[in-house]
Design an enzyme around this catalytic site. Sequence first.
Site, PDB file in Angstrom:
ATOM      1  N   ASN A   9       0.861  -1.187   0.000  1.00 56.33           N
ATOM      2  CA  ASN A   9       0.000   0.000   0.000  1.00 56.33           C
ATOM      3  C   ASN A   9       0.897   1.237   0.000  1.00 56.33           C
ATOM      4  O   ASN A   9       1.487   1.570   1.018  1.00 56.33           O
ATOM      5  CB  ASN A   9      -0.897  -0.038   1.249  1.00 56.33           C
ATOM      6  CG  ASN A   9      -1.732   1.220   1.396  1.00 56.33           C
ATOM      7  OD1 ASN A   9      -1.841   2.019   0.466  1.00 56.33           O
ATOM      8  ND2 ASN A   9      -2.326   1.397   2.571  1.00 56.33           N
ATOM      9  N   LYS A  11       0.036   4.264  -0.349  1.00 54.99           N
ATOM     10  CA  LYS A  11      -0.651   5.434   0.231  1.00 54.99           C
ATOM     11  C   LYS A  11      -0.447   6.680  -0.665  1.00 54.99           C
ATOM     12  O   LYS A  11      -0.388   6.542  -1.885  1.00 54.99           O
ATOM     13  CB  LYS A  11      -0.163   5.689   1.662  1.00 54.99           C
ATOM     14  CG  LYS A  11      -0.216   4.432   2.519  1.00 54.99           C
ATOM     15  CD  LYS A  11      -0.060   4.700   3.980  1.00 54.99           C
ATOM     16  CE  LYS A  11       0.025   3.384   4.721  1.00 54.99           C
ATOM     17  NZ  LYS A  11      -0.084   3.520   6.157  1.00 54.99           N
ATOM     18  N   GLU A 165      -5.282  -5.449  10.565  1.00 52.11           N
ATOM     19  CA  GLU A 165      -4.286  -4.398  10.772  1.00 52.11           C
ATOM     20  C   GLU A 165      -4.582  -3.670  12.079  1.00 52.11           C
ATOM     21  O   GLU A 165      -5.413  -2.737  12.092  1.00 52.11           O
ATOM     22  CB  GLU A 165      -4.344  -3.386   9.629  1.00 52.11           C
ATOM     23  CG  GLU A 165      -4.076  -3.976   8.261  1.00 52.11           C
ATOM     24  CD  GLU A 165      -3.570  -2.911   7.306  1.00 52.11           C
ATOM     25  OE1 GLU A 165      -2.418  -3.013   6.876  1.00 52.11           O
ATOM     26  OE2 GLU A 165      -4.322  -1.958   7.039  1.00 52.11           O
ATOM     27  N   GLY A 171       2.299   2.001  10.698  1.00 47.68           N
ATOM     28  CA  GLY A 171       3.212   3.136  10.558  1.00 47.68           C
ATOM     29  C   GLY A 171       3.939   3.510  11.833  1.00 47.68           C
ATOM     30  O   GLY A 171       4.551   4.576  11.913  1.00 47.68           O
ATOM     31  N   SER A 210       3.399  -2.410  10.286  1.00 51.77           N
ATOM     32  CA  SER A 210       4.859  -2.371  10.447  1.00 51.77           C
ATOM     33  C   SER A 210       5.543  -3.683  10.057  1.00 51.77           C
ATOM     34  O   SER A 210       6.542  -4.076  10.677  1.00 51.77           O
ATOM     35  CB  SER A 210       5.231  -1.949  11.871  1.00 51.77           C
ATOM     36  OG  SER A 210       4.759  -0.639  12.127  1.00 51.77           O
TER      37      SER A 210
HETATM   38  C1  PEP Z   1      -0.866  -0.028   6.054  1.00 44.71           C
HETATM   39  O1  PEP Z   1      -0.979   1.160   5.855  1.00 44.71           O
HETATM   40  O2  PEP Z   1      -1.733  -0.797   5.639  1.00 44.71           O
HETATM   41  C2  PEP Z   1       0.291  -0.507   6.797  1.00 44.71           C
HETATM   42  C3  PEP Z   1       0.274  -1.723   7.227  1.00 44.71           C
HETATM   43  O3  PEP Z   1       1.327   0.387   6.980  1.00 44.71           O
HETATM   44  P1  PEP Z   1       2.776   0.074   7.646  1.00 44.71           P
HETATM   45  O4  PEP Z   1       3.273  -1.204   7.042  1.00 44.71           O
HETATM   46  O5  PEP Z   1       3.602   1.245   7.318  1.00 44.71           O
HETATM   47  O6  PEP Z   1       2.528  -0.097   9.110  1.00 44.71           O
END
Ligand code: PEP
Length: 247
Positions: A9, A11, A165, A171, A210
């Site tokens: 992702n 973003k 998640e 993040g 993460s």
């Molecule tokens: C996400 O935005 O779906 C995500 C898991 O971000 P990160 O891996 O940066 O935590």
Amino acid sequence: MRRPVVAGNWKMHGSRSRIQALVAGIAESTDARADVIVFPPAIYLAEVIGWLAGSRIAVGAQNVHAEVNGAFTGEISAQMVADVGGEYVLVGHSERRALFAETDAMVAAKFGAVQAAGLVPILCVGETLAEREAGRADTVVIAQVDAVLAAVGIQAFARAMIAYEPVWAIGTGRTAAPADAQAMHVVIRRRLAAADTGIGAEVRVLYGGSVNAGNAQTLFAQPDIDGGLVGGASLDGDEFTRICKAA
Ligand code: PEP
């Protein structure tokens, strides 16, 4: 046998040139043992699909509107994503829920719209830190799954994935302990299995929060974790490739 999936992702990150370089870095480096999907910013969707033509990597949208078309300035529909060759859509990402006030009802409507367009939704669910600390993580996640289940029915999950998640892990560099993530994946799978044993067993449930090249292998080794939804680490081609290999 559930095939592993790694989804990146991106973003609202990158530029046209940066994304082209990222695509070039990952296009050659995946193998046939896992499904790999990337979610670029919508403005680059068609171009990324073109750049990845002939590779094993599929492309999806980070968000769509639930309507097919209409006076919804700034929005895109699932049909438009399908029209340019997208295959997947993230639905209910915690950033959409928290920053854009997406309710369970809106998430359910988007899930249905994505499938109506012939695309595969990845339903994102997860609890906040306060909810986990209050011992409500399972209840919150089950409610998020149930809201969609009630709207679209269990059969719809035969053509969908779920991403667990935990909001506090997104993040933040703070990953869920593999055993805790595994436990939540079982909760989700059992919820679906209560409605249809086969779908509960077959639905792919990804972990997100993460994930990086250092922790992916341990997370993906859990029996009910079928891969990852990766944010920050998917912006680094080498790291993303290592995560794909871990899957
Ligand atoms: C996400 O935005 O779906 C995500 C898991 O971000 P990160 O891996 O940066 O935590």
